[in-house]
Design a protein around this motif. Structure first.
Motif, PDB file in Angstrom:
ATOM      1  N   LEU A   1       0.833  -1.210   0.000  1.00 38.28           N
ATOM      2  CA  LEU A   1       0.000   0.000   0.000  1.00 38.28           C
ATOM      3  C   LEU A   1       0.867   1.259   0.000  1.00 38.28           C
ATOM      4  O   LEU A   1       0.363   2.370  -0.136  1.00 38.28           O
ATOM      5  CB  LEU A   1      -0.922   0.011   1.227  1.00 38.28           C
ATOM      6  CG  LEU A   1      -2.031  -1.041   1.197  1.00 38.28           C
ATOM      7  CD1 LEU A   1      -2.826  -1.011   2.489  1.00 38.28           C
ATOM      8  CD2 LEU A   1      -2.963  -0.831   0.007  1.00 38.28           C
TER       9      LEU A   1
ATOM     10  N   ALA B   1       0.236   2.253  -5.751  1.00 36.96           N
ATOM     11  CA  ALA B   1      -0.790   2.509  -4.729  1.00 36.96           C
ATOM     12  C   ALA B   1      -1.165   3.994  -4.721  1.00 36.96           C
ATOM     13  O   ALA B   1      -2.346   4.339  -4.609  1.00 36.96           O
ATOM     14  CB  ALA B   1      -0.297   2.077  -3.364  1.00 36.96           C
ATOM     15  N   THR B   2      -0.155   4.877  -4.880  1.00 34.70           N
ATOM     16  CA  THR B   2      -0.484   6.320  -4.883  1.00 34.70           C
ATOM     17  C   THR B   2      -1.335   6.657  -6.110  1.00 34.70           C
ATOM     18  O   THR B   2      -2.218   7.505  -6.048  1.00 34.70           O
ATOM     19  CB  THR B   2       0.778   7.214  -4.872  1.00 34.70           C
ATOM     20  OG1 THR B   2       1.532   6.972  -6.041  1.00 34.70           O
ATOM     21  CG2 THR B   2       1.624   6.990  -3.652  1.00 34.70           C
TER      22      THR B   2
ATOM     23  N   TYR C   1      -4.833   5.662  -5.206  1.00 36.02           N
ATOM     24  CA  TYR C   1      -5.479   6.646  -4.332  1.00 36.02           C
ATOM     25  C   TYR C   1      -5.882   7.878  -5.150  1.00 36.02           C
ATOM     26  O   TYR C   1      -6.964   8.430  -4.975  1.00 36.02           O
ATOM     27  CB  TYR C   1      -4.547   7.085  -3.191  1.00 36.02           C
ATOM     28  CG  TYR C   1      -3.983   5.950  -2.374  1.00 36.02           C
ATOM     29  CD1 TYR C   1      -4.755   4.824  -2.094  1.00 36.02           C
ATOM     30  CD2 TYR C   1      -2.687   5.979  -1.877  1.00 36.02           C
ATOM     31  CE1 TYR C   1      -4.237   3.773  -1.352  1.00 36.02           C
ATOM     32  CE2 TYR C   1      -2.157   4.931  -1.134  1.00 36.02           C
ATOM     33  CZ  TYR C   1      -2.940   3.831  -0.881  1.00 36.02           C
ATOM     34  OH  TYR C   1      -2.435   2.786  -0.162  1.00 36.02           O
ATOM     35  N   ASN C   2      -4.982   8.280  -6.034  1.00 33.95           N
ATOM     36  CA  ASN C   2      -5.281   9.455  -6.870  1.00 33.95           C
ATOM     37  C   ASN C   2      -6.518   9.197  -7.732  1.00 33.95           C
ATOM     38  O   ASN C   2      -7.383  10.040  -7.883  1.00 33.95           O
ATOM     39  CB  ASN C   2      -4.004   9.822  -7.678  1.00 33.95           C
ATOM     40  CG  ASN C   2      -4.178   9.923  -9.176  1.00 33.95           C
ATOM     41  OD1 ASN C   2      -4.879   9.117  -9.787  1.00 33.95           O
ATOM     42  ND2 ASN C   2      -3.532  10.884  -9.772  1.00 33.95           N
TER      43      ASN C   2
ATOM     44  N   LEU D   1      -9.020   7.115  -7.040  1.00 36.23           N
ATOM     45  CA  LEU D   1     -10.227   7.111  -6.210  1.00 36.23           C
ATOM     46  C   LEU D   1     -10.669   8.546  -5.917  1.00 36.23           C
ATOM     47  O   LEU D   1     -11.863   8.869  -5.979  1.00 36.23           O
ATOM     48  CB  LEU D   1      -9.972   6.342  -4.909  1.00 36.23           C
ATOM     49  CG  LEU D   1      -9.714   4.841  -5.095  1.00 36.23           C
ATOM     50  CD1 LEU D   1      -9.357   4.187  -3.769  1.00 36.23           C
ATOM     51  CD2 LEU D   1     -10.962   4.159  -5.674  1.00 36.23           C
ATOM     52  N   LEU D   2      -9.695   9.409  -5.629  1.00 45.14           N
ATOM     53  CA  LEU D   2     -10.042  10.808  -5.315  1.00 45.14           C
ATOM     54  C   LEU D   2     -10.586  11.531  -6.555  1.00 45.14           C
ATOM     55  O   LEU D   2     -11.566  12.282  -6.465  1.00 45.14           O
ATOM     56  CB  LEU D   2      -8.807  11.542  -4.770  1.00 45.14           C
ATOM     57  CG  LEU D   2      -8.365  11.122  -3.365  1.00 45.14           C
ATOM     58  CD1 LEU D   2      -6.983  11.669  -3.043  1.00 45.14           C
ATOM     59  CD2 LEU D   2      -9.380  11.616  -2.324  1.00 45.14           C
TER      60      LEU D   2
ATOM     61  N   LEU E   1      -0.919  14.215  -2.923  1.00 44.06           N
ATOM     62  CA  LEU E   1      -0.481  12.988  -3.612  1.00 44.06           C
ATOM     63  C   LEU E   1       0.421  13.280  -4.802  1.00 44.06           C
ATOM     64  O   LEU E   1       1.285  12.477  -5.144  1.00 44.06           O
ATOM     65  CB  LEU E   1      -1.707  12.199  -4.092  1.00 44.06           C
ATOM     66  CG  LEU E   1      -2.339  11.246  -3.081  1.00 44.06           C
ATOM     67  CD1 LEU E   1      -3.601  10.636  -3.668  1.00 44.06           C
ATOM     68  CD2 LEU E   1      -1.362  10.143  -2.689  1.00 44.06           C
TER      69      LEU E   1
END
Lengths: 662, 94
Positions: free
Chosen positions: A342, A347-348, A351-352, A354-355, A402
């Motif tokens: 993670l 993984a980053t 996350y990016n 999802l945002l 991020l």
């Protein structure tokens, strides 16, 4: 002439319908000549649409008011430039622009997509034809730009807010972006239909997606600048549903551009990537629907129209068909590897993603909610700025952070020691910068300080990436710093072009935070000789000046601006009264301070009969960084789009072998 | 007939001819099948993609190590795995 335009559109409609039906039959039964014939139909449809486009342009140029469209959107006094740009000033013309750009893109994409594979390409042609058929149908049977009438003596003129030089470039840029998203969509669907879920569709559409995304981004910034200098309310983005309509597909495409790298590097997120392409395309259709259906009250909705239900039906059909296809092909879209940690670059990116998608969907809900609420309860409700600002802060600030974290983290996994080493300088710079900002009094806006601190972190991490990369490249072989720097970028244009785009987003964030969180606003009624102050500037009203132009009367308030004892110049906010359109527009006056990046923005809110003016003055710190961000964004996009000979050779070795053997 | 309608008719005829070209050029085709890569070719392509991915991963790891993003311990642990995978895919592609 209108007959030729109508004939050209009917021809384009039939050709596109043929391309979709014959193309489907050819792909299904694997018939080579029929597939070539369908491909030629796309080419011919481009020719027919080009003829229709030329007919409308000629009619506009000749003020041929027997065309209802020309009479409704131009007048004899309208300058030639605006007369021609009225092509996309109304619903029918902008639909024709959509179709023309789509046909041009389709032809270019099909002719240059040798790496997609023939079996995928055979399905791409009917997919593009299907989308084109819808627009040609609308233009032929529902909203024709070639409806004719007995010519009136003069036309109704063009909406005054559209009489701005940005009219020549903002809508075409947006359309190049909106329509460009059809290409990756068509190739993704083509690959699924052909059961070819390898990387070929991604490789074939990589530049198309980047170009469409860049056009959409630049188009939005141009629109923001247009709103800033023309609409006259002192801002550049109002969370207008139609502005949001362009932002949503851009966010989805941004998510795709990041997640597709994970598929290329790790063979993961295949389903997610296809869904993002579908989402971006459907949102681009939704954007066109919002702009042109007249379903919402907006500065961009120039007319109520009958195209809404058709568009809604088409969007539902495309969404349902695409999702069904993705569902049917799920077994072919399994990931080849798993996320190892993670705390890793992939993984980053996740996350990016999802945002970005969360931000796009919350904006979508904000746009759709008033429509649904009105449909269900019968009462109109609005979703206003606080809603959007809340989610922009909730999702946008972590996204900004991020952008700084991602480049510092290694692929696959990162140990705490390595993270400590790479984060040391950017984190130190951000903490020091944040403390300095608080000491300088920037704490009046918590969001502003957070945005600035994160921005420092991102800029420091980007600078560090370039510095460490250049140093590593220089250590490899006897080149100087400049050679190592250019070799670093040339060897990985996507990565380093991407960092330049990140720098543009940071400039944007700084500009938005500065101009919104720290702006000063003053309003006052001034008689000639009266003065007011705003952010240390002394404004003295000297009276009105009126001039008559070809199609309007210009009333200007002469305002002298002083800072301390220094005279900074005379500024002239005012109003234009348009004769043919019988409308009044706000004409703002702006003093740019290139040294500080801020603007003094003057609006003559009310021109009073007693010779006084209600003057509104806004001091907007750092706002010019937003426009600078646009230039940096273009630079970064060009670096990523620039052909890479090494990459081309690698792909040729990988794919051309397959094509030759096939 | 007006000039505009005549021009429209010519446009339609030109379009029909363009669409018919593949059939006019080859009225009877010896092989009208849309040629597709066979299973072996598909496998070669998949392996070529896997090989490129493995080589790119190795290159990324080297670069991340040189720029300090990957510690020496992590590098030693990962490099062997990635080299083996790259060698396997290179052998498989042939």
């Amino acid at each position: 002439m209108a007959d030729l335009g109508r004939a050209a559109l009917v021809t384009a409609f039939l050709l596109l319908a043929y391309a979709s039906v014959a193309g489907t039959a050819a792909a299904w039964h694997r018939r080579r000549r029929l597939a070539e014939s369908a491909q030629n139909a796309l080419l011919a449809a481009f020719g027919a649409t080009a003829v229709a486009t030329v007919v409308l342009l000629v009619a506009l140029g000749r003020h041929d008011f027997s065309f209802s469209y020309v009479a409704d959107h131009t007048s004899r006094e309208l300058p030639l430039g605006y007369t021609l740009t009225a092509f996309w000033g109304g619903q029918e013309g902008s639909l024709l622009l959509w179709l023309f750009v789509l046909c041009a893109y389709s032809v270019l994409a099909v002719l240059t997509a040798r790496r997609a594979g023939r079996e995928t390409l055979a399905w791409v042609v009917p997919t593009l034809g299907f989308v084109g058929t819808f627009f040609a149908f609308m233009l032929t049977f529902v909203a024709s730009p070639f409806a004719s009438q007995v010519a009136p003596a003069d036309g109704a003129g063009l909406n005054p807010s559209l009489q701005n030089p940005y009219m020549a470039i903002h809508p075409p840029m947006l359309y190049l972006g909106y329509v460009g998203l059809t290409v990756p969509f068509a190739f993704a669907m083509g690959a699924l239909l052909a059961r070819r879920t390898d990387e070929r569709w991604i490789v074939a559409t990589r530049r198309w997606t980047l170009a469409a995304w860049a056009f959409l981004g630049v188009g939005q910034l141009l629109g923001a600048h247009w709103a800033y200098v023309e609409i006259g309310w002192g801002g550049y983005y109002a969370w207008d549903p139609v502005e949001n309509a362009a932002l949503m597909p851009w966010l989805a495409a941004t998510a795709f551009l990041h997640s597709v790298m994970i598929q290329e590097k790790r063979g993961m997120l295949k389903v997610w990537n296809v869904l993002l392409v579908v989402l971006a395309f459907c949102l681009s259709l939704f954007g066109t629907f919002l702009t042109r259906s007249g379903i919402i009250q907006s500065i961009h909705s120039f007319t109520q129209s009958s195209i809404g239900p058709w568009f809604l039906g088409f969007i539902c059909l495309v969404t349902a068909a695409s999702l069904t296809l993705v569902f049917l092909r799920l077994p072919l879209l399994r990931a080849q590897t798993r996320l190892e940690s993670l705390v890793s670059r992939e993984a980053t990116f996740l996350y990016n993603n999802l945002l970005l998608v969360a931000l796009a969907l919350t904006i979508l809900w904000g746009v759709v909610y008033p429509l649904l609420s009105e449909a269900v309860t019968g009462e109109a409700s609005t979703v206003s700025k606080p809603y959007y600002n809340f989610f922009l802060h909730t999702f946008g600030l972590p996204l900004l952070l991020l952008m700084g974290i991602g480049p510092l983290v290694a692929w696959r996994r990162a140990s705490l020691r390595a993270l400590g080493r790479t984060f040391l300088w950017p984190l130190g710079a951000a903490v020091a910068g944040g403390i300095a900002l608080l000491l300088a009094g920037a704490g009046s806006s918590r969001v502003g300080v957070i945005a600035y601190t994160f921005s420092i972190f991102v800029l420091a991490s980007i600078a560090l990436e370039f510095a460490r990369g250049t140093s590593a490249r220089r250590a490899l072989g006897g080149v100087g710093w400049a050679g190592a720097f250019s070799s670093l970028i040339a060897r990985n244009r996507r990565r380093y072009g991407g960092y330049v785009v990140h720098a543009a987003v940071v400039l944007l964030a700084i500009g938005i935070a500065g101009s919104s969180a720290y702006q000063t606003v003053r309003e006052q009624r001034l008689h000639p000789g009266d003065e007011m102050t705003v952010a240390g500037n002394r404004l003295v009203f000297r009276g009105f000046q009126t001039t008559n132009e070809s199609n309007h009367r210009a009333i200007r308030a002469n305002v002298d601006v002083y800072h301390g004892g220094e005279y900074l110049g005379r500024y002239r906010p005012g109003k234009n009264q348009y004769f043919a359109e019988d409308q009044v527009s706000n004409e703002v006056s702006i003093r740019h301070d290139l040294l500080t990046g801020g603007d003094l923005f003057l609006i003559a809110d009310q021109v009073n009969g007693d010779g006084s003016v209600d003057l509104k003055a806004l001091q907007k710190p750092l706002v010019n960084l937003i426009w600078l961000a646009g230039l940096v964004f273009i630079g970064g996009s060009l670096i990523t789009l620039w052909p890479d000979a090494r990459e081309e050779r690698r792909l040729a070795e990988r794919y051309e072998g397959a094509t030759v053997r096939a | 007939m007006s000039v505009a309608l005549l021009a429209g008719a010519l446009l339609a005829i030109a379009a029909v001819v363009l669409v018919a070209v593949p059939f006019l050029r080859e009225p009877v085709a010896a092989d009208d099948h849309l040629i597709q890569p066979d299973a072996a070719e598909q496998r070669r392509l998949a392996l070529a993609e896997e090989r490129d991915r493995a080589l790119a991963a190795l290159k990324e790891l080297e670069f991340d190590h040189r720029t300090g993003k990957v510690s020496d311990d992590d590098y030693r642990e990962l490099v062997g795995v990635l080299r083996r995978r790259a060698a396997e895919t290179l052998r498989a592609v042939g």
